[in-house]
Design a protein around this motif. Sequence first.
Motif, mmCIF file in Angstrom:
data_model
loop_
_atom_site.group_PDB
_atom_site.id
_atom_site.type_symbol
_atom_site.label_atom_id
_atom_site.label_comp_id
_atom_site.label_asym_id
_atom_site.label_seq_id
_atom_site.Cartn_x
_atom_site.Cartn_y
_atom_site.Cartn_z
ATOM 1 N N ASP A 540 -52.503 -12.788 -3.279
ATOM 2 C CA ASP A 540 -51.864 -13.935 -2.613
ATOM 3 C C ASP A 540 -52.909 -14.877 -2.023
ATOM 4 N N ARG A 541 -53.924 -14.298 -1.413
ATOM 5 C CA ARG A 541 -54.972 -15.125 -0.801
ATOM 6 C C ARG A 541 -55.678 -15.972 -1.834
ATOM 7 N N LEU A 542 -56.036 -15.364 -3.003
ATOM 8 C CA LEU A 542 -56.747 -16.111 -4.039
ATOM 9 C C LEU A 542 -55.838 -17.162 -4.675
ATOM 10 N N THR A 543 -54.544 -16.816 -4.884
ATOM 11 C CA THR A 543 -53.603 -17.799 -5.441
ATOM 12 C C THR A 543 -53.500 -19.018 -4.520
ATOM 13 N N LYS A 544 -53.379 -18.747 -3.230
ATOM 14 C CA LYS A 544 -53.293 -19.838 -2.266
ATOM 15 C C LYS A 544 -54.576 -20.674 -2.263
ATOM 16 N N ALA A 545 -55.731 -19.985 -2.375
ATOM 17 C CA ALA A 545 -57.005 -20.707 -2.391
ATOM 18 C C ALA A 545 -57.103 -21.618 -3.608
ATOM 19 N N VAL A 546 -56.653 -21.130 -4.819
ATOM 20 C CA VAL A 546 -56.700 -21.943 -6.040
ATOM 21 C C VAL A 546 -55.793 -23.157 -5.894
ATOM 22 N N HIS A 547 -54.597 -22.926 -5.328
ATOM 23 C CA HIS A 547 -53.689 -24.059 -5.127
ATOM 24 C C HIS A 547 -54.293 -25.095 -4.186
ATOM 25 N N GLU A 548 -54.914 -24.623 -3.149
ATOM 26 C CA GLU A 548 -55.542 -25.559 -2.220
ATOM 27 C C GLU A 548 -56.661 -26.344 -2.892
ATOM 28 N N LEU A 549 -57.467 -25.668 -3.761
ATOM 29 C CA LEU A 549 -58.542 -26.360 -4.467
ATOM 30 C C LEU A 549 -57.975 -27.396 -5.433
ATOM 31 N N ASP A 550 -56.855 -27.056 -6.143
ATOM 32 C CA ASP A 550 -56.227 -28.032 -7.041
ATOM 33 C C ASP A 550 -55.769 -29.258 -6.255
ATOM 34 N N GLY A 551 -55.198 -29.011 -5.098
ATOM 35 C CA GLY A 551 -54.762 -30.137 -4.270
ATOM 36 C C GLY A 551 -55.934 -31.003 -3.844
ATOM 37 N N THR A 552 -57.048 -30.333 -3.490
ATOM 38 C CA THR A 552 -58.239 -31.088 -3.080
ATOM 39 C C THR A 552 -58.769 -31.936 -4.225
ATOM 40 N N ILE A 553 -58.796 -31.383 -5.486
ATOM 41 C CA ILE A 553 -59.269 -32.143 -6.659
ATOM 42 C C ILE A 553 -58.387 -33.371 -6.885
ATOM 43 N N ALA A 554 -57.056 -33.187 -6.812
ATOM 44 C CA ALA A 554 -56.147 -34.323 -6.998
ATOM 45 C C ALA A 554 -56.373 -35.401 -5.948
ATOM 46 N N ASP A 555 -56.556 -34.956 -4.689
ATOM 47 C CA ASP A 555 -56.789 -35.928 -3.615
ATOM 48 C C ASP A 555 -58.069 -36.722 -3.859
ATOM 49 N N LEU A 556 -59.135 -36.048 -4.298
ATOM 50 C CA LEU A 556 -60.407 -36.736 -4.531
ATOM 51 C C LEU A 556 -60.286 -37.749 -5.669
ATOM 52 N N ARG A 557 -59.532 -37.415 -6.739
ATOM 53 C CA ARG A 557 -59.370 -38.358 -7.850
ATOM 54 C C ARG A 557 -58.589 -39.601 -7.409
ATOM 55 N N VAL A 558 -57.580 -39.390 -6.572
ATOM 56 C CA VAL A 558 -56.835 -40.532 -6.042
ATOM 57 C C VAL A 558 -57.748 -41.431 -5.214
ATOM 58 N N GLN A 559 -58.604 -40.793 -4.388
ATOM 59 C CA GLN A 559 -59.512 -41.566 -3.543
ATOM 60 C C GLN A 559 -60.529 -42.353 -4.376
ATOM 61 N N LEU A 560 -61.006 -41.807 -5.517
ATOM 62 C CA LEU A 560 -61.973 -42.518 -6.355
ATOM 63 C C LEU A 560 -61.356 -43.753 -7.005
ATOM 64 N N GLY A 561 -60.117 -43.673 -7.452
ATOM 65 C CA GLY A 561 -59.421 -44.835 -8.029
ATOM 66 C C GLY A 561 -60.183 -45.451 -9.195
ATOM 67 N N GLU A 562 -60.504 -46.770 -9.106
ATOM 68 C CA GLU A 562 -61.149 -47.507 -10.185
ATOM 69 C C GLU A 562 -62.548 -46.996 -10.501
ATOM 70 N N TYR A 563 -63.167 -46.267 -9.498
ATOM 71 C CA TYR A 563 -64.518 -45.773 -9.737
ATOM 72 C C TYR A 563 -64.522 -44.396 -10.380
ATOM 73 N N GLY A 564 -63.356 -43.851 -10.636
ATOM 74 C CA GLY A 564 -63.304 -42.500 -11.195
ATOM 75 C C GLY A 564 -63.897 -42.423 -12.592
ATOM 76 N N SER A 565 -63.907 -43.517 -13.351
ATOM 77 C CA SER A 565 -64.423 -43.500 -14.725
ATOM 78 C C SER A 565 -65.921 -43.752 -14.799
ATOM 79 N N LEU A 566 -66.552 -44.136 -13.682
ATOM 80 C CA LEU A 566 -67.980 -44.432 -13.697
ATOM 81 C C LEU A 566 -68.804 -43.176 -13.465
ATOM 82 N N ALA A 567 -69.990 -43.166 -14.106
ATOM 83 C CA ALA A 567 -70.900 -42.047 -13.889
ATOM 84 C C ALA A 567 -71.592 -42.215 -12.540
#
Length: 982
Positions: A540-567
């Motif tokens: 349960d702890r690891l499942t919750k941790a993976v879900h939290e990491l997925d949420g963090t990745i989604a949040d970061l991509r939203v924050q990058l916006g137009e710059y997400g495609s740049l290196a």
Amino acid sequence: MRPLRIEFEAFGSYPGRVDVDFRQLAPRGLFVITGATGTGKTTIFDAMAYALYGEMPQKDGNDIRSHHAAPDSPTWVRFTFEVDGTTYVAERSPDYVRAKKVGSGSTSEKATALVTRYDADGTSRALATKIREARTVCTEVLGLSLEQFSRVMLLPQGSITRFLLDTSNEREVLLGQLFGGEVYERVVQRLKVAAGEANSAVERVEEDERHHVANAQSALRDIADLLGVEPLVEPDGVGGEQLTARLTEIEPALNESSEAMRVASAQADDAAGRFQEAEATLHRFDEVARLQQVSAALDLAAPDVEAAERSAHRSMAARPVVEAADAADAADAELRRSTIERDARCADLVALAASVEVQLEVGSAAALVGALGEAIAATKAKQALVASRATARTDLAETSALLGAAHQRSEQLAAGLARAEGDVRIHDDLLADIEPRRRNLDDLLQLTDRLQQAVRDQQALSSVQGERAERDVELRQAASRLDSVWKRFVATQAPRLATELRDGAPCPVCGACEHPAPAVDLEGEPVSFDDVQRAQHELDRLTKAVHELDGTIADLRVQLGEYGSLAADDLASRLDEHAEAVDEARSVESRYSELGAQRAAFAETIERYHRDRAALDSTLAELSARTSRHEAALAAAELECVGIDDEQLLRAATALERCRELAVGIESVFSAAAEAETLATERRSRASALLEASVFATHDEARSELLDQSVERRSIDDAATLRERRSQTDAALETLIGQGVPAERPEIEVLRTAAEAARHAADAHITRHTTLAVRVDDCRAELAAWRRVVSASADVRRRAAVARRAYQVCAGQGSVKINLRRWVLGNELDRVASAATVHLGRMTAGRYGIRRTREAKDARSVAGLDLEILDAHTGRPRHPRSLSGGEQFQASLALALGLADVMSLGGSGSGQRMEALFVDEGFGSLDPKALDDAIETLHQLHATGRMVGAITHVETMKERLHVGITVEALEGGRGSRLTVSP
């Protein structure tokens, strides 16, 4: 006691600040405190205990500061609670080392403590400010020690079943701590001391009896020696009764001694009387002879003493005449002196005034002072005219100088104004050149910040994606591990239950008491349900941790916006370009601001010059008008001073001022001369009158009769003394002769010798009888004291017997082999068992109860504090260890609740009602039915008015009860954090 709030920082497993407000959880009443094992659920209650007592149950009080805390974070605990409607706050911090706030290195913080009381009227008062004092105050306020508090407020992890399964001796130690057993030990010890003191009192009484008998016997021997009779025979064991009887037997001899003393004293008194009478006659004879000699001497001295007395009286008559003549001479001398002084003062004044052509009249003091005043007033009037002229000249000079300075300042202002106007024109040209090169700096800065945040977000995204891949591998491994453990648990369930079977105890599956063929696991160690739960919890702890990491990745991509495609390199290049543009824009803006500030300063200078010029024009007009006025005033003053000689005026003023000083007190000089003349006339008249009334022809004749006053007094006193002594001598002679005086001097030595012999004989009788009376009194006093001691000894011996019996009974030395401490603690245990039976009956549907056994299990154990379980199904008592694991938990929980009931509702250890209870773990060993019963018991406990918190990680408990507090481990094992859910 009701807990309101617990706050702490850098404490235990919590590196940050924790705030648990129980008032938010109170409406729930019953809630769960959950979290993974080792995350710090119990730390919440360790903080309560540490704030109150400076210690924690079952933990080292020296290891308090969190190992994960920031170096500069303080470590402290603050517990707010309520007792009888009054709020208290207990605060503590331990000894610890932290980073210095200024500079490098570390510093040591000393432990502190503070207990504050907050009353309903809003006032507060510090009850304790020292470490030990704070513990004492909290113990007094709660009425509980640390051990009692942990039993009443918190049922600690791992110790719930201890009280149920303890031996009698172990249970006695705990009960003694909870219910003050040391008090009864001190009572027994005090009874032992009292018994010893009572025995000592009996020994002292017996010693007093022997002492008084011995003293009385010694006194009786002395009495027998003085009377010359046989003393008391001294057989062994002689007592006070025998001594009293013997003293009565010799009473007649005592009376004979008293009569002999009386006869001897009477004979001595007769002889002394005859001697005293003869001695008085001899004294009269000698005294008459002495007084006759004194009378002859007085007759011889009388003529000289009387002549001296007559001279003294003549001297006293001459003294007033001589003194009046001397006073008249002194008055004449004073008249001559005062007349000379008056004439000299008047001559000096007239001469000084004449030197400046001023004439003074000397007829009287008033005329002299009046003329002088008129001359001084005229001179001062001329001086005033001269002073006004000087003032007008000074004013004109000063005004002319100011007017010249004002014209000079006007020229300076005109030159400065021209320079400032030229500077303004120059800066206007420079600003016009820079204006086209300015850009919007705020837009450039916002774009730069956006690019910097995009770089950080892209780096964080890369890091989180890597961690997500690692956790995905761990998740698959945890799922495989759970599947393996669960399969192993199912396969080994029967062998695991078999390990819990006991001979004579019922099987939890079939109920049989015989176990002929228990299941055996041939493949290895059995797996418990706790192992399954731990594996599930890890998944349960690891499942919750993976879900939290997925949420963090989604949040970061939203924050990058137009710059997400740049290196990352492209983002860095753009950031550098914007940085150069920002630097250029800042430089241009800085130069533009600098020139604008300078231009504003020059404009302000021009405005200031205009203001100063306007003010100066006003000043010039005013100074011109003032100069005209001063010129007119000077011309008028010059006209008034025509004909005045300044030097002559100064000499006249100086001379008249000196005259005024000499005239000070002139009235008193005139008055003194007149008074001296009057006094001289009066004294000459008095001297003539006294001489005429005296017996003397002239003053010189009277002066020749004067004697020294001491000679006068001595001559008069001598005459009075002579007459008094003559009168006293004559009276004494007449009295003595009237009493009778023999013709020849009598002889009295024979009578003296007879009186002394009679007195010596009487003294011997008195001494003997006095000594005899003293020893009789001593003997009687000692016998009376002996009788008092004997009378009081019965009560002393009775109290000693009672004290010995009380100690023997309370020390367990009587027929009942239970001491007072164990007997009292046994009664307290009865109350605990009675309350626990109520809880256990609810949990087991009335099957089980708890009671205290009265007999020891074997000859080696001590009776009084053993427990047994009453089984309603069999009707027979059972040992607690014969219960299954789940039943033992139920019985232990019921016993702990019963103990808390007794102590919080007025048990021997406390008079405070504890309005909260926290149960730490133990629910995982219960089967579903027992768990239902335990939860129902917690509901029933909450219904009594308590706030109840269950510390557990059992999923069923979390599903059926509100999760009020959740404790989670921080990433990387850096401690824990806590969440409160009202």
